[in-house]
Structure formats: structure tokens, C-alpha cells
Design a protein around this motif. Sequence first.
Motif, PDB file in Angstrom:
ATOM      1  N   ALA A 117       0.833  -1.208   0.000  1.00 27.15           N
ATOM      2  CA  ALA A 117       0.000   0.000   0.000  1.00 27.15           C
ATOM      3  C   ALA A 117       0.871   1.264   0.000  1.00 27.15           C
ATOM      4  CB  ALA A 117      -0.951   0.006   1.188  1.00 27.15           C
ATOM      5  N   VAL A 118       1.931   1.245   0.787  1.00 27.70           N
ATOM      6  CA  VAL A 118       2.862   2.387   0.822  1.00 27.70           C
ATOM      7  C   VAL A 118       3.485   2.584  -0.563  1.00 27.70           C
ATOM      8  CG1 VAL A 118       5.099   3.158   1.725  1.00 27.70           C
ATOM      9  CG2 VAL A 118       3.328   2.299   3.297  1.00 27.70           C
ATOM     10  N   ALA A 119       3.929   1.502  -1.168  1.00 23.50           N
ATOM     11  CA  ALA A 119       4.536   1.590  -2.498  1.00 23.50           C
ATOM     12  C   ALA A 119       3.532   2.120  -3.530  1.00 23.50           C
ATOM     13  CB  ALA A 119       5.066   0.224  -2.926  1.00 23.50           C
ATOM     14  N   GLU A 120       2.307   1.649  -3.464  1.00 20.56           N
ATOM     15  CA  GLU A 120       1.281   2.139  -4.403  1.00 20.56           C
ATOM     16  C   GLU A 120       1.029   3.627  -4.204  1.00 20.56           C
ATOM     17  OE1 GLU A 120      -2.083  -0.419  -3.763  1.00 20.56           O
ATOM     18  OE2 GLU A 120      -1.252  -2.012  -5.037  1.00 20.56           O
ATOM     19  N   THR A 121       1.025   4.076  -2.956  1.00 15.90           N
ATOM     20  CA  THR A 121       0.824   5.493  -2.682  1.00 15.90           C
ATOM     21  C   THR A 121       1.997   6.320  -3.198  1.00 15.90           C
ATOM     22  OG1 THR A 121      -0.472   4.971  -0.705  1.00 15.90           O
ATOM     23  CG2 THR A 121       0.469   7.185  -0.840  1.00 15.90           C
ATOM     24  N   LEU A 122       3.196   5.823  -3.009  1.00 13.63           N
ATOM     25  CA  LEU A 122       4.393   6.572  -3.428  1.00 13.63           C
ATOM     26  C   LEU A 122       4.590   6.600  -4.940  1.00 13.63           C
ATOM     27  CD1 LEU A 122       6.981   5.376  -0.763  1.00 13.63           C
ATOM     28  CD2 LEU A 122       5.947   7.640  -0.942  1.00 13.63           C
ATOM     29  N   TRP A 123       4.277   5.503  -5.612  1.00 12.31           N
ATOM     30  CA  TRP A 123       4.639   5.396  -7.026  1.00 12.31           C
ATOM     31  C   TRP A 123       3.452   5.204  -7.963  1.00 12.31           C
ATOM     32  CZ3 TRP A 123       7.921   2.467  -3.601  1.00 12.31           C
ATOM     33  CH2 TRP A 123       9.142   3.112  -3.352  1.00 12.31           C
ATOM     34  N   GLN A 124       2.286   5.647  -7.546  1.00 13.65           N
ATOM     35  CA  GLN A 124       1.142   5.501  -8.431  1.00 13.65           C
ATOM     36  C   GLN A 124       0.925   6.726  -9.262  1.00 13.65           C
ATOM     37  OE1 GLN A 124      -2.513   4.558  -6.465  1.00 13.65           O
ATOM     38  NE2 GLN A 124      -3.002   3.073  -8.032  1.00 13.65           N
TER      39      GLN A 124
END
Length: 124
Positions: A117-124
Motif C-alpha cells: 500500500a505504501v509503495a502504491e501510494t508513493l509510485w502511483q
Amino acid sequence: MNWLLVVAGGMIGAPLRYLTDRAVQRRHATLFPWGTFLVNVVGCLVLGVLTGAVTAGAASSRTLLFLGTGLCGALTTYSTFSYETLRLAESGARFRAVANALGSVAAGLGAAFVGVAVAETLWQ
């Protein structure tokens, strides 16, 4: 040459696991294996972030080999988790054994989901 990335990551992850476990256990004089619990949950979180980053195209498959397979593979430890859980049960600390087993699985899965979820928020 991909295997060299895995070896390099493992050379960092294995001593990091040992040193982290010892530092945590020194600070918490308890039967519960907090050091192993911590490295496993942190490894799941890092692997979740890495997986999300690779999926989003923010990290390469080589990064996943180095940090995911190498570092996280050596940092986390299913065998020690299993051994420590068995030792808790054998010593009569059955509640702690069950808490370790269920808590480790739940916290590890939760950490992986949070990492993605953190990765999706950062790199979406």
C-alpha cells in the motif's frame, strides 16, 4: 550474475538478523522471541514495499533480487521462528507459543500488505 546480487544481499541480511535479534533480546528479558518476531515483520514490510515498487516500475528486478531475495531472505527466518515456537510449547509456555505463531503470521501478512500500500501510494 543475478546470483551475485542475492549473495551480496544475503551477506548484509544474515548478520543484520543476528545483530538485531541479539540487541532486542538483550533489552527484553522475556521468554517470547521478540528479536525473531521483529526481523520477520520488518522483512515482510520491506518485501511488500519492494514488490509494490517493482510492480509500479519504480524499482528493477535486479533490486528485487538484491534486497528482496538476498537481504530479506537472509534477514527473515522461518526456521528460527518454528524452532522458537516449538521450544515455547515444549517448555510449557503454550499461550506464548500460540501467540508467537498467530501473531507472527498476522503481523507478517499485515506488514506485507502495508508495504504494498505504501509503495502504491508513493509510485502511483
